[in-house]
Each structure stands twice: as C-alpha cells, then as structure tokens.
Design a protein around this motif. Structure first.
Motif, PDB file in Angstrom:
ATOM      1  N   PRO A  78       0.792  -1.236   0.000  1.00  4.71           N
ATOM      2  CA  PRO A  78       0.000   0.000   0.000  1.00  4.71           C
ATOM      3  C   PRO A  78       0.831   1.297   0.000  1.00  4.71           C
ATOM      4  CG  PRO A  78      -0.950  -1.582   1.512  1.00  4.71           C
ATOM      5  CD  PRO A  78       0.354  -2.165   1.043  1.00  4.71           C
ATOM      6  N   GLY A  79       1.956   1.319   0.662  1.00  2.61           N
ATOM      7  CA  GLY A  79       2.761   2.539   0.721  1.00  2.61           C
ATOM      8  C   GLY A  79       3.915   2.577  -0.256  1.00  2.61           C
ATOM      9  N   ALA A  80       3.886   1.739  -1.271  1.00  8.00           N
ATOM     10  CA  ALA A  80       5.008   1.634  -2.214  1.00  8.00           C
ATOM     11  C   ALA A  80       5.205   2.905  -3.025  1.00  8.00           C
ATOM     12  CB  ALA A  80       4.775   0.459  -3.155  1.00  8.00           C
ATOM     13  N   VAL A  81       6.448   3.101  -3.468  1.00  2.00           N
ATOM     14  CA  VAL A  81       6.796   4.265  -4.283  1.00  2.00           C
ATOM     15  C   VAL A  81       7.534   3.825  -5.538  1.00  2.00           C
ATOM     16  CG1 VAL A  81       6.895   5.898  -2.353  1.00  2.00           C
ATOM     17  CG2 VAL A  81       8.950   4.638  -3.009  1.00  2.00           C
ATOM     18  N   VAL A  82       7.460   4.689  -6.547  1.00  2.00           N
ATOM     19  CA  VAL A  82       8.195   4.483  -7.790  1.00  2.00           C
ATOM     20  C   VAL A  82       9.146   5.664  -7.940  1.00  2.00           C
ATOM     21  CG1 VAL A  82       8.022   4.312 -10.304  1.00  2.00           C
ATOM     22  CG2 VAL A  82       6.281   3.242  -8.862  1.00  2.00           C
ATOM     23  N   HIS A  83      10.421   5.349  -8.220  1.00  2.00           N
ATOM     24  CA  HIS A  83      11.444   6.361  -8.467  1.00  2.00           C
ATOM     25  C   HIS A  83      11.723   6.354  -9.967  1.00  2.00           C
ATOM     26  CE1 HIS A  83      12.543   6.523  -4.131  1.00  2.00           C
ATOM     27  NE2 HIS A  83      12.156   5.259  -4.170  1.00  2.00           N
ATOM     28  N   SER A  84      11.426   7.461 -10.635  1.00  2.68           N
ATOM     29  CA  SER A  84      11.565   7.531 -12.087  1.00  2.68           C
ATOM     30  C   SER A  84      12.318   8.794 -12.490  1.00  2.68           C
ATOM     31  CB  SER A  84      10.166   7.546 -12.721  1.00  2.68           C
ATOM     32  OG  SER A  84      10.230   7.973 -14.060  1.00  2.68           O
ATOM     33  N   PRO A  85      13.231   8.684 -13.447  1.00  6.91           N
ATOM     34  CA  PRO A  85      13.928   9.889 -13.909  1.00  6.91           C
ATOM     35  C   PRO A  85      13.011  10.856 -14.663  1.00  6.91           C
ATOM     36  CG  PRO A  85      14.640   7.973 -15.156  1.00  6.91           C
ATOM     37  CD  PRO A  85      13.732   7.485 -14.088  1.00  6.91           C
ATOM     38  N   MET A  86      11.894  10.357 -15.174  1.00 10.85           N
ATOM     39  CA  MET A  86      10.970  11.226 -15.909  1.00 10.85           C
ATOM     40  C   MET A  86       9.902  11.829 -14.995  1.00 10.85           C
ATOM     41  SD  MET A  86      12.321  11.070 -18.850  1.00 10.85           S
ATOM     42  CE  MET A  86      11.157  11.904 -19.875  1.00 10.85           C
ATOM     43  N   SER A  91       3.933   8.047  -5.388  1.00 12.52           N
ATOM     44  CA  SER A  91       3.206   6.846  -4.982  1.00 12.52           C
ATOM     45  C   SER A  91       2.927   6.043  -6.251  1.00 12.52           C
ATOM     46  CB  SER A  91       1.880   7.219  -4.307  1.00 12.52           C
ATOM     47  OG  SER A  91       0.976   7.738  -5.274  1.00 12.52           O
ATOM     48  N   THR A  92       2.698   4.759  -6.083  1.00 13.24           N
ATOM     49  CA  THR A  92       2.435   3.925  -7.257  1.00 13.24           C
ATOM     50  C   THR A  92       1.183   4.390  -8.004  1.00 13.24           C
ATOM     51  OG1 THR A  92       1.321   2.324  -5.839  1.00 13.24           O
ATOM     52  CG2 THR A  92       3.613   1.877  -6.400  1.00 13.24           C
ATOM     53  N   MET A 150      13.425  -3.812  -8.280  1.00 18.10           N
ATOM     54  CA  MET A 150      12.272  -3.861  -7.385  1.00 18.10           C
ATOM     55  C   MET A 150      12.733  -4.306  -5.998  1.00 18.10           C
ATOM     56  SD  MET A 150       9.720  -5.948  -9.871  1.00 18.10           S
ATOM     57  CE  MET A 150       9.203  -5.325 -11.454  1.00 18.10           C
ATOM     58  N   GLU A 151      12.354  -3.542  -4.977  1.00 18.77           N
ATOM     59  CA  GLU A 151      12.584  -3.947  -3.593  1.00 18.77           C
ATOM     60  C   GLU A 151      11.330  -4.672  -3.128  1.00 18.77           C
ATOM     61  OE1 GLU A 151      14.051  -0.912  -0.815  1.00 18.77           O
ATOM     62  OE2 GLU A 151      14.377   0.356  -2.587  1.00 18.77           O
ATOM     63  N   LEU A 152      11.499  -5.875  -2.597  1.00 18.02           N
ATOM     64  CA  LEU A 152      10.355  -6.701  -2.217  1.00 18.02           C
ATOM     65  C   LEU A 152      10.229  -6.818  -0.697  1.00 18.02           C
ATOM     66  CD1 LEU A 152      10.939  -9.661  -4.700  1.00 18.02           C
ATOM     67  CD2 LEU A 152       9.539  -7.623  -5.061  1.00 18.02           C
ATOM     68  N   LEU A 157       5.736  -8.736  -2.407  1.00 15.22           N
ATOM     69  CA  LEU A 157       5.080  -7.548  -2.956  1.00 15.22           C
ATOM     70  C   LEU A 157       6.149  -6.471  -3.112  1.00 15.22           C
ATOM     71  CD1 LEU A 157       1.776  -7.423  -0.870  1.00 15.22           C
ATOM     72  CD2 LEU A 157       2.048  -8.111  -3.265  1.00 15.22           C
ATOM     73  N   ILE A 158       5.981  -5.618  -4.092  1.00 11.06           N
ATOM     74  CA  ILE A 158       6.967  -4.578  -4.381  1.00 11.06           C
ATOM     75  C   ILE A 158       6.765  -3.410  -3.422  1.00 11.06           C
ATOM     76  CG2 ILE A 158       7.895  -3.033  -6.148  1.00 11.06           C
ATOM     77  CD1 ILE A 158       6.493  -4.971  -8.225  1.00 11.06           C
ATOM     78  N   GLU A 159       7.830  -3.067  -2.685  1.00 13.01           N
ATOM     79  CA  GLU A 159       7.785  -1.910  -1.776  1.00 13.01           C
ATOM     80  C   GLU A 159       8.290  -0.654  -2.462  1.00 13.01           C
ATOM     81  OE1 GLU A 159       9.920  -2.908   1.813  1.00 13.01           O
ATOM     82  OE2 GLU A 159       8.126  -3.823   2.671  1.00 13.01           O
ATOM     83  N   ALA A 160       9.242  -0.814  -3.366  1.00 10.12           N
ATOM     84  CA  ALA A 160       9.778   0.319  -4.116  1.00 10.12           C
ATOM     85  C   ALA A 160      10.251  -0.190  -5.465  1.00 10.12           C
ATOM     86  CB  ALA A 160      10.929   0.974  -3.361  1.00 10.12           C
ATOM     87  N   LEU A 161      10.064   0.635  -6.479  1.00 10.57           N
ATOM     88  CA  LEU A 161      10.494   0.301  -7.824  1.00 10.57           C
ATOM     89  C   LEU A 161      11.385   1.443  -8.302  1.00 10.57           C
ATOM     90  CD1 LEU A 161       8.597  -1.446 -10.524  1.00 10.57           C
ATOM     91  CD2 LEU A 161       9.457   0.790 -11.133  1.00 10.57           C
ATOM     92  N   HIS A 162      12.588   1.103  -8.742  1.00  8.08           N
ATOM     93  CA  HIS A 162      13.569   2.092  -9.196  1.00  8.08           C
ATOM     94  C   HIS A 162      13.789   1.915 -10.687  1.00  8.08           C
ATOM     95  CE1 HIS A 162      14.728   2.960  -4.990  1.00  8.08           C
ATOM     96  NE2 HIS A 162      14.446   1.670  -4.824  1.00  8.08           N
ATOM     97  N   ILE A 163      13.498   2.949 -11.442  1.00 10.97           N
ATOM     98  CA  ILE A 163      13.674   2.924 -12.892  1.00 10.97           C
ATOM     99  C   ILE A 163      14.998   3.617 -13.201  1.00 10.97           C
ATOM    100  CG2 ILE A 163      12.755   3.725 -15.099  1.00 10.97           C
ATOM    101  CD1 ILE A 163       9.956   3.722 -13.703  1.00 10.97           C
ATOM    102  N   VAL A 164      15.885   2.914 -13.913  1.00 11.15           N
ATOM    103  CA  VAL A 164      17.191   3.456 -14.270  1.00 11.15           C
ATOM    104  C   VAL A 164      17.271   3.471 -15.788  1.00 11.15           C
ATOM    105  CG1 VAL A 164      19.686   3.188 -14.020  1.00 11.15           C
ATOM    106  CG2 VAL A 164      18.155   2.405 -12.187  1.00 11.15           C
ATOM    107  N   MET A 165      17.393   4.676 -16.344  1.00 14.44           N
ATOM    108  CA  MET A 165      17.430   4.801 -17.796  1.00 14.44           C
ATOM    109  C   MET A 165      18.109   6.096 -18.203  1.00 14.44           C
ATOM    110  SD  MET A 165      13.406   5.745 -18.333  1.00 14.44           S
ATOM    111  CE  MET A 165      13.408   6.707 -19.817  1.00 14.44           C
ATOM    112  N   ASP A 166      18.613   6.126 -19.409  1.00 13.96           N
ATOM    113  CA  ASP A 166      19.184   7.332 -19.984  1.00 13.96           C
ATOM    114  C   ASP A 166      18.045   8.058 -20.681  1.00 13.96           C
ATOM    115  OD1 ASP A 166      20.511   9.329 -21.328  1.00 13.96           O
ATOM    116  OD2 ASP A 166      21.933   7.989 -22.333  1.00 13.96           O
TER     117      ASP A 166
END
Length: 188
Positions: A78-86, A91-92, A150-152, A157-166
């Motif tokens: 429920p409290g998961a976050v997404v980290h995105s360069p864009m 929050s998800t 993805m941190e599980l 369940l995914i607690e945090a998702l980190h997107i790494v891209m150029d």
C-alpha cells in the motif's frame, strides 16, 4: 599421410570422445557443486525461488502492457513508491495514473532478468533489463532501454520500484508532448 579417421590419430574425434567420455559429466557435476556454493539461489531448492522472482517480473510487465492500473497496484504494498527519472518519486497510484495518461501504448521486450540481489537493508531485490517501445498519447514514439530494480517485502510484494534509464533521447519528446518538465530537467 595420416588418415583423420584412423583410430591411432590423437585428433580423431571418435577416439577422443571414447577416451574422455567421463570428463564431461565430471566437469558438469563439479560446476554444479561450485555454483551451488557461490550462487545458492541456483541450486535445486532455489529453483522455486527463482521461478517466483521471475514470475513477479513477468506479471508486472504483462500488467503494465495491458494498462491494468488496479492489477499493477495489487503487485505493490500500500505505501510503495516508484522512483523515475521522468516523473520523480511518486506513490504507485500517482505514477501509473500519470504514466497511462501520457501513454497510448507500451510494448516491452524483456532483454534480461536478474535476481538474488539484496539491498543493504536486507530486503530482497529482483530486476530486469528491457526495451520499451513507448508511444506517447499524441502518437509520438519515445523508445528506450531501461533497467528496473524492485525492492520486495517478505510476501514478494513490491515496496519500491527504481527505474534506471538514460533519458537524453526521450526527454525532449516527453516534455514537448506532456507540457511538463521531467524530473531530471533543469528549469529556466
């Protein structure tokens, strides 16, 4: 002249195979024993764990491509976050709502999968490398390669998702199409 099929010829494939038929299985067994010591998740007991981790990634990508917001949210805590360069850190629900609003289509080609990682806090990590053929809402194409980590939690369940891209190649298209500054851009 030596005949290559002569049994006395040391380079004769048949003779070499008969002489060394035991080496292959011995080497394979040794490699499996060593890999079990250094890569325990690859052992027989770890195969189930590996399949479960791979299933997390495949379910995530399938749900993302189908644009199923509620299905995606069910993969996260429920409290998961997404980290995105864009989009920055969100929050998800906010991230995927914005992402789907900005997207007409997302086609994903999985290029690689990695598991068995562990964060410094001890949480299990799983991730993938993929090619995204992203079509923005206007129809503009913004393809990119991405690595996602993805941190599980203990229930996978995914607690945090980190997107790494150029983002160099798609930042301009994204900002022009959405009218927003992306997370890593400098503002004027």
């Amino acid at each position: 002249m030596n005949n290559v099929f002569d049994k006395t010829n040391p380079w004769n494939k048949e003779a070499v195979m008969k002489k060394n038929w035991r080496i292959g299985p011995i080497c394979l067994f040794t490699a499996l024993c060593i890999s079990t010591l250094f890569f325990p998740g690859r052992s027989q007991g770890g195969e189930t764990m590996l399949k479960e981790k791979r299933k997390i990634v495949t379910n995530y990508l399938k749900t993302l491509e189908s644009r199923d917001l509620e299905g995606l949210l069910a993969l996260f805590t429920p409290g998961a976050v997404v980290h995105s360069p864009m989009y920055g850190k969100n929050s998800t629900r906010k991230f995927y709502t914005d992402f789907f609003a900005d997207s007409k289509e997302t086609n994903v080609t999985l290029l690689g999968f990695f598991d068995q990682g562990q964060g410094t806090d001890g949480k299990p990590l799983v991730g993938y490398w993929a090619r995204f053929d992203w079509v923005l809402a206007s129809g503009a194409h913004a393809p990119f390669d991405v690595v996602v980590v993805m941190e599980l939690n203990d229930r996978d369940l995914i607690e945090a998702l980190h997107i790494v891209m150029d983002t160099a190649f798609i930042r301009g298209v994204f900002e022009k199409e959405t009218g927003r500054t992306s997370a890593g851009s400098k503002t004027k």
